[in-house]
Design an enzyme around this catalytic site. Structure first.
Site, PDB file in Angstrom:
ATOM      1  N   CYS A   1       0.829  -1.208   0.000  1.00  0.00           N
ATOM      2  CA  CYS A   1       0.000   0.000   0.000  1.00  0.00           C
ATOM      3  C   CYS A   1       0.863   1.258   0.000  1.00  0.00           C
ATOM      4  O   CYS A   1       0.482   2.283  -0.576  1.00  0.00           O
ATOM      5  CB  CYS A   1      -0.938  -0.012   1.203  1.00  0.00           C
ATOM      6  SG  CYS A   1      -0.092  -0.314   2.775  1.00  0.00           S
TER       7      CYS A   1
ATOM      8  N   HIS B   1      -1.578   0.743   7.420  1.00  0.00           N
ATOM      9  CA  HIS B   1      -1.981   0.825   6.017  1.00  0.00           C
ATOM     10  C   HIS B   1      -1.800   2.262   5.521  1.00  0.00           C
ATOM     11  O   HIS B   1      -2.093   3.216   6.237  1.00  0.00           O
ATOM     12  CB  HIS B   1      -3.444   0.402   5.883  1.00  0.00           C
ATOM     13  CG  HIS B   1      -3.970   0.503   4.484  1.00  0.00           C
ATOM     14  ND1 HIS B   1      -3.515  -0.293   3.460  1.00  0.00           N
ATOM     15  CD2 HIS B   1      -4.917   1.320   3.938  1.00  0.00           C
ATOM     16  CE1 HIS B   1      -4.159   0.019   2.344  1.00  0.00           C
ATOM     17  NE2 HIS B   1      -5.004   0.999   2.613  1.00  0.00           N
TER      18      HIS B   1
END
Length: 1335
Positions: free
Chosen positions: A197, A503
């Site tokens: 990510c 994330h």
């Protein structure tokens, strides 16, 4: 309203009452409708979307009133799945042939009831393509200004296979159909490979930067100079083209990471996005050397700053110029509990100078002495694209953990940087303490050695000395920029999670429409300025300095601003402005995407089903997967299957056909006569991910005709039983109907079989007939492989004597020759068994007659065979001389005469010991019900039986994955004796089938091993089974043991003699070992020697037998001769002790007067320690406590040997006194600690001094944190006045190697070392460096 004007109120009141009445009427009407709807039957509709392979497993359920019109059904389905109404069809899916059914009319007002929907039942519908075109996706109205849409975006979205996500992420709801097409925003997402990510966020930011994208497009790749796979700029170019032109919702980044030289494991490494930005820019600079883009990164992202030191006495200043690609901003100053409120405040702190005074004074070159000075940073030049890193990751020195700072820090949409250029303080020397920003800045603003402003003179730490006019010239240049330093924010890279993991995603403003978007891996959505404010961070309440160290939170981590300069601000290149090589690349990528789309369309319409075929020549069932387009006809599918099974040179294709087949039940469901031209999609019921049936490619001979298989027929396996030969033939399949009578079925069978029975067995009741007995035996017969004991020198003479006494019955080799020899001369195994049984029977009768002579133990070890029926009716009475020889041999045989066999058993079992925990598991998992296994082909027995059960044709499938059950005695029931209390045999009264024949095992079994293949009725008891094996083993059943071999080659003794063999299955292995079998109340015990000061403190000695009611002293007396003969240990009864063994830990010391089962719990597979004593036994009472002490000598960095300490109580004072006596350490200077882990509680000498809990504040040993309540605990002690040896680095490294080697040899844990975090690297040659030492 004025009083008195009543005439004006009347009409208004009429209106009011009329309105009120209308409302009541409407409400009444609504209530009636609701009431009628409650009484109205409802229709349950289950819709399956078969338009795409990814949605074929989705089910939409609607529960509608029966009066609902069809058009309303279509509207509800469209809203549910996200398709535009009118772009799809609904057809029946209730098993009806859809080719004969027209799609439902989406414009019809006909009710569901009138359209043949059934209330109260499940109505299955298929959502299909309309006119061969896929349904169109319904675009959501993204302009709606509801707050829920805004609240939805924050936080990463749930992904398949996501790693490191945290529990407080806010998810976004998508319809399953929305993942198939491009986002309604027009932007394309990036697929997260696993934990990439951070990469996706940076790539999307670079893609949305016009200056970077345009410059990348202008670079042209020369394929002749470089491999496109390893070219980073080319792969970025391809990725950007796909992001701009692809119709997919998200695209892969694997080609880009492959150009980095990464393998699949890198996808599982999460890195910092700022670190990636640095490394990627360095790699691009290297790749772009000697091209137009060589200085692109510096032109866009590089700024300059001055690192200076100014003397506060004379004003002399030394400085140097550094370059930077990003500015790291501290969230919270070191040691402070208050964070900076804004980015501007953090920037001011970044350039705030510090005073060097006191011991930190600066040596001034002009003053020639140490003076107070001011040290700081000044910005000289800001880049076109300004990158700010918010340093949210910190280190907590109190907990020694990495933490994340989730404090609130605001940042403006427009940032004026003119206030931070050339900030100088010309005032007198400051006396205030300033923020130390140098440590925070370290490693972030790096020196650019290629810059012309940088000095090559490194002689002065703070930089070179320059004249003041030169400095003025350098500093005056930025003054021109002050009026044009307004930056606008366009990218916010957000981190959601903690320092342990999380994330990344990006919020980016498009310069095309000034709209903010959230790029969250494959999901792209429109957001607002309010959503950006939510990334400022912050937590509710004040909870201390490290309040949110491990809390998961969502906040900005990197900010990217662009200078507002109309002369430089670029727009994205339009399609017609693309360079020619980019136009060619776009066309190539479009062609590839179209090709992939066509391939996906083919995959979506391809039926994949298991295909079987019995090879007509090899007679082997072959398996494959048939992949055929749904529009292909049955005839075309037969040709595909025919070629797939390689039958071209075996039979013609006309002799093949496909039939519906159930492989699990081996059942032919139906054939497809007359449907050769029917599409496979219709025959198979559509394209499905899995089918509940299979296909069989059936073959025939050219002169044969295919049989028709109709639905409703059943397949019956018919076995022919020959009563004379006592054989059951292999099954033949016969198809019948469920509604047939038995008479009709018999007539059907008579067409295949000819009645050949000449006996009157059929006149008897079925349960009394010979046929029933044969079938019963056939269903319960299993095949076992028995490994007979090897002939060792110690037992060979006795075995030979026994074999001579028993004729040839015990010689397996002779048996083998007989079986292989001519029929007229051989002696069958049954004859051998009969002969041996007669001899053993006559012997037992003789022993019963002599039983009054007083040896009761011998009488209980013999067996009575009177109740066992012989397998043959004829008896050989001519062996009386052999019987006397056998009797004479066996009468002289007792357990003591078999020491050599016991020894061999112990040696073999040395490595098969189990802990008491294992014993508990084994003893509690016995099962007496196991299905037979039929994995191998049928093996005909001597009487024609095979190993298949007639009651189950699919035993192979039933047994797949079935765990084997343990066959050990339960702890509370002891061991079953082979004889009852009167000495009578407990063998089977009813004869159970038993047949044995020699078997040639695999070569891996080694020479000298004798194997038997035994077919036996699994309802036979272990006692009777052992009696049948006596002739082949050569000793009585009470003098050998049966071990069951499991899949892992572990062996466990079967001791429950009254249990049947029902837990065994086909092809199980059994090992026979010589040694006395257990009697009732006896337990086999593994004896280990405890060697407290040896490297391996646990050594196996032998297997012994302890009995219920026996004292410890009696068991020691029995052990002494066994220890002498088997282990060579000469011990007197008072010079060794027995003690409890728990895994490898020594436990309770057993005293001589303790009785097994009364004072000491004993169980099957029990284990015990034997400990040799140095002197007289000091343990006299159970109130005493024996602990093992070991002195630690810090000054020598070594541990003394163990020394046992016997305490009269659990007092800590008594322990100190005992330790004082044996060591000579003053009582007040003794410190002790309890050892950790498994005995001997090994610990590194580098860790013991500080890792153990020394000198616990307790008065007794049986309380926390010691909990010493049993014998065998390990106590370390030391002299607190003894200083720890000081080690040099070389000595420490050498000692560390020695300790690591020692602890690994003993199997103990080495000091924990956390996994080294893998550095982020991009390999310019496309492959990692093979020299791993560089890492």
């Amino acid at each position: 309203m004025v009083p008195g004007e009543e005439n004006q109120l009347v009409p208004k009141e009429d209106v009011f009452w009329r309105c009120r009445q209308n409302i009541f009427d409407e409400m009444k009407k609504k209530f009636l409708q609701i009431e009628n709807a409650a009484e109205e039957p409802r229709v349950l509709c289950i819709i399956q979307d078969i338009t795409n392979s990814k949605t074929v497993n989705e089910r939409i359920t609607l529960n509608l009133p029966a009066s609902t019109p069809l058009r309303k059904l279509f509207e509800d389905v469209a809203n549910k799945v996200g398709y535009i109404n009118g772009t799809f069809d609904l057809v029946w899916g209730n098993g009806i042939n859809t080719a004969d059914m027209a799609p439902l009319d989406h414009t019809s007002d006909k009710s569901l009831l009138d359209a043949n929907f059934e209330p109260g039942k499940k109505n299955f519908l298929h959502l299909t393509d309309k006119d061969g075109e896929q349904p169109q996706i319904m675009l959501e109205d993204s302009s709606a200004g509801d707050d829920s849409a805004h609240d939805r975006f924050i936080g990463p979205l749930p992904r398949e296979g996501s790693v490191g996500s945290t529990s407080d992420y806010v998810s976004q709801s998508y319809s399953y159909s929305s993942i198939l097409n491009k986002s309604e925003t027009g932007y394309v997402g990036l697929v997260n490979q696993a934990m990439t990510c951070y990469l996706n966020s940076l790539l999307q930011t670079l893609f949305m930067t016009p200056e970077f994208r345009n410059a990348l497009y202008k670079w042209e790749f020369e394929e002749s100079e470089e491999d496109p796979v390893t070219s980073i700029p080319y792969q970025l170019q391809r990725l950007f083209v796909l992001l701009q032109t692809s119709k997919k919702r998200a695209i892969e980044t694997t080609d880009v990471t492959r150009s980095f030289g990464w393998d699949s494991s890198e996808a599982w490494q999460q890195h910092d996005v700022q670190e990636l930005c640095r490394v990627m820019f360095d790699a691009l600079e290297q790749k772009w050397k000697q091209t137009e883009q060589a200085d692109l990164i510096n032109e866009l992202y590089q700024g300059k700053l001055k690192d200076y030191v100014r003397c506060l006495e004379c004003g002399y200043e030394g400085w140097r110029i550094d370059t930077y690609l990003d500015i790291p901003l501290v969230i919270r100053p070191y040691g402070s509990s208050q964070a900076f409120a804004s980015v501007e405040e953090a920037l001011h702190a970044f350039i705030q100078p510090e005073i060097l005074d006191g011991p930190n004074q600066y040596f001034c070159e002009r003053c020639k002495k140490k003076c107070d000075a001011r040290k700081g940073l000044r910005f000289l030049h800001f880049p076109y694209l300004l990158t700010l890193q918010l340093k949210r990751f910190d280190f907590d020195y109190t907990t020694m953990h990495r933490i994340k700072l989730n404090d609130r820090m605001t940042f403006p949409e427009e940032l004026d940087m003119s206030t931070f250029i050339d900030v100088e303080d010309e005032k007198s020397p400051q006396t205030e303490s300033c923020t130390d920003s140098g440590a925070e800045n370290e490693g972030s603003c790096h020196s650019d050695q290629m810059s012309n402003d940088f000095s090559n003179d490194d002689g002065v730490d703070e930089g070179i000395c320059l004249e003041s006019n030169s400095g003025t010239e350098k500093i005056s240049k930025p003054g021109l920029e002050k009026n044009s330093l307004i930056y606008e924010l366009f990218s916010v890279m957000v981190h959601s999670g903690s320092a342990a993991g999380g994330h990344y995603y990006a919020c980016i403003k498009s310069f095309s429409d000034d709209q903010w978007y959230s790029f969250n891996d494959q999901h792209v959505s429109r957001i607002t300025q309010e959503d950006i404010k939510k990334t400022h961070g912050g937590s509710s309440g004040s909870r201390g300095y490290y309040s949110s160290a491990f809390a998961s939170s969502t906040n900005a981590y990197m900010l990217i601003y662009r200078l507002k300069d109309p002369t430089r601000n670029a727009k994205f290149l339009e399609v017609d402005e693309y360079p020619e090589h980019i136009k060619n690349l776009v066309q190539r990528e479009r062609d590839l995407e179209e090709q992939e789309k066509r391939q996906r369309e083919i995959e979506r319409n391809t039926c994949k089903i298991k295909l079987f075929c019995l090879h007509p020549v090899k007679q082997v069932m072959m398996e494959n997967k048939l992949e055929v387009h749904k529009d292909k006809t049955l005839m075309e599918a037969v040709e595909i299957a025919y070629k797939m099974m390689d039958l071209e040179e075996v039979i013609p294709v006309d002799c093949c056909r496909l039939v519906k087949y159930d492989e699990f039940h081996d059942y032919l469901e139906r054939s497809y006569e007359g449907e050769e031209d029917t599409p496979m999609g219709l025959l198979l019921g559509g394209v499905k991910s899995t089918y509940m049936f299979d296909l069989l490619l059936e073959t025939r001979k050219p002169d044969q005709v295919f049989q028709s298989y109709k639905p409703g027929e059943v397949m019956v396996k018919v076995h022919v039983v020959d009563l004379k030969a006592e054989s059951v033939a292999a099954p033949i399949t016969v198809r019948a109907y469920l509604n047939q009578t038995v008479t009709e079925f018999k007539q059907l069978i008579s067409k295949v079989f000819v009645e050949s029975s000449e006996t009157l067995d059929y006149q008897m009741a079925f349960t009394d007939s010979h046929l029933w007995k044969l079938l019963d035996r056939h269903a319960n017969t299993i095949r076992l492989f028995v490994l007979l004991p090897e002939q060792s020198p110690g037992s060979y003479s006795k075995r030979t004597a026994y074999q001579k006494a028993g004729g040839d019955s015990g010689n397996v080799d002779d048996d083998c020759e007989r079986v292989k020899g001519p029929v007229g001369n051989l002696k069958s195994v049954e004859a051998i068994l009969e002969e041996s049984t007669e001899k053993l029977k006559s012997l037992s009768l003789q022993q019963q007659q002599d039983g009054d002579n007083g040896d009761s133990s011998k009488s209980t070890e013999t067996s009575d065979f009177e109740n066992i029926e012989s397998p043959l009716n004829e008896r050989d009475s001519s062996t009386s001389v052999d019987n006397r020889e056998l009797e004479q041999h066996l009468q002289t045989s007792d357990p003591e005469n078999l020491q050599s066999e016991e020894r061999s058993d112990s040696d073999v079992n040395n490595d098969r010991s189990t802990s008491s925990v294992d014993s508990d598991i084994l003893s509690s998992s016995h099962s007496s019900d196991t299905l037979c296994n039929a994995d191998n082909a049928q093996i005909p027995l001597a009487n024609g039986l095979d190993t298949h059960s007639i009651t189950s044709s699919r035993r192979t499938k039933a047994n797949e994955g079935k765990k084997e059950t343990w066959d050990t005695a339960e702890e509370d029931s002891g061991t079953d004796s082979e004889y009852d209390e009167s000495g009578k045999s407990r063998g089977e009264i009813q004869y159970m089938y038993f047949k044995a024949e020699p078997y040639a095992a695999d070569e891996g079994s080694g020479e000298g091993h004798k194997w038997l293949m035994v077919h036996v009725d699994k309802r036979i008891t272990l006692a009777a089974f052992k009696q049948h094996l006596e002739p082949f083993v050569g000793v009585l059943s009470s003098h050998f043991k049966v071990f069951r071999v499991y899949a892992s080659n572990q062996e466990f003794e079967s001791v429950r003699l009254n249990e049947t063999l029902s837990s065994f299955s086909d092809d199980n292995k059994i090992t026979i070992r010589l040694g006395r079998a257990l009697k009732k109340g006896e337990y086999r015990v593994k004896v280990y020697q405890l060697l407290v000061n040896e490297q391996e403190p646990c050594k196996f000695l032998l297997d012994a037998v302890f009995a219920k009611g026996m004292t410890v002293r009696q068991s020691k007396e029995e052990l002494i001769p066994q220890l002498r003969e088997q282990c060579g240990l000469e011990l007197s009864i008072d010079r060794f002790r027995l003690r409890k063994k728990t895994w490898k830990n020594p436990g309770t010391v057993f005293l001589d007067y303790h009785i097994y089962e009364e004072d000491i719990n004993i169980s099957s597979n029990w284990e015990v320690f034997l400990e040799v004593l140095d002197g007289v036994e000091r343990m006299k009472s159970m109130s005493q406590l024996a602990v093992l002490s070991r002195r630690w000598r810090p000054s020598e960095m070594k541990l003394d040997p163990f020394h046992e300490v016997v305490l009269e109580s659990s007092s800590v004072d008594e322990l100190r006194e005992k330790l004082c006596e044996i060591s000579g350490i003053p009582l007040d200077d003794i410190e002790f600690a309890k050892g950790r882990g498994t005995f001997p509680c090994d610990i590194s000498v580098l860790d013991i001094h500080q890792d153990l809990d020394w000198n616990p504040k307790v008065s007794t040993l049986n309380v926390w944190p010691l909990y010493i309540c049993d014998d065998g605990a390990v106590i370390f002690y030391r002299d607190k006045t003894e200083e720890l040896m000081e080690l040099t680095d070389e000595q420490r490294n050498e000692l560390m190697k020695k300790e690591s080697s020692r602890l690994q040899k003993t199997g103990h844990r080495v000091t924990y070392s956390p996994r080294k975090e893998k550095a982020l690297k991009i390999y310019l040659d496309g492959a990692p460096n093979k020299d791993l030492t560089q890492d």
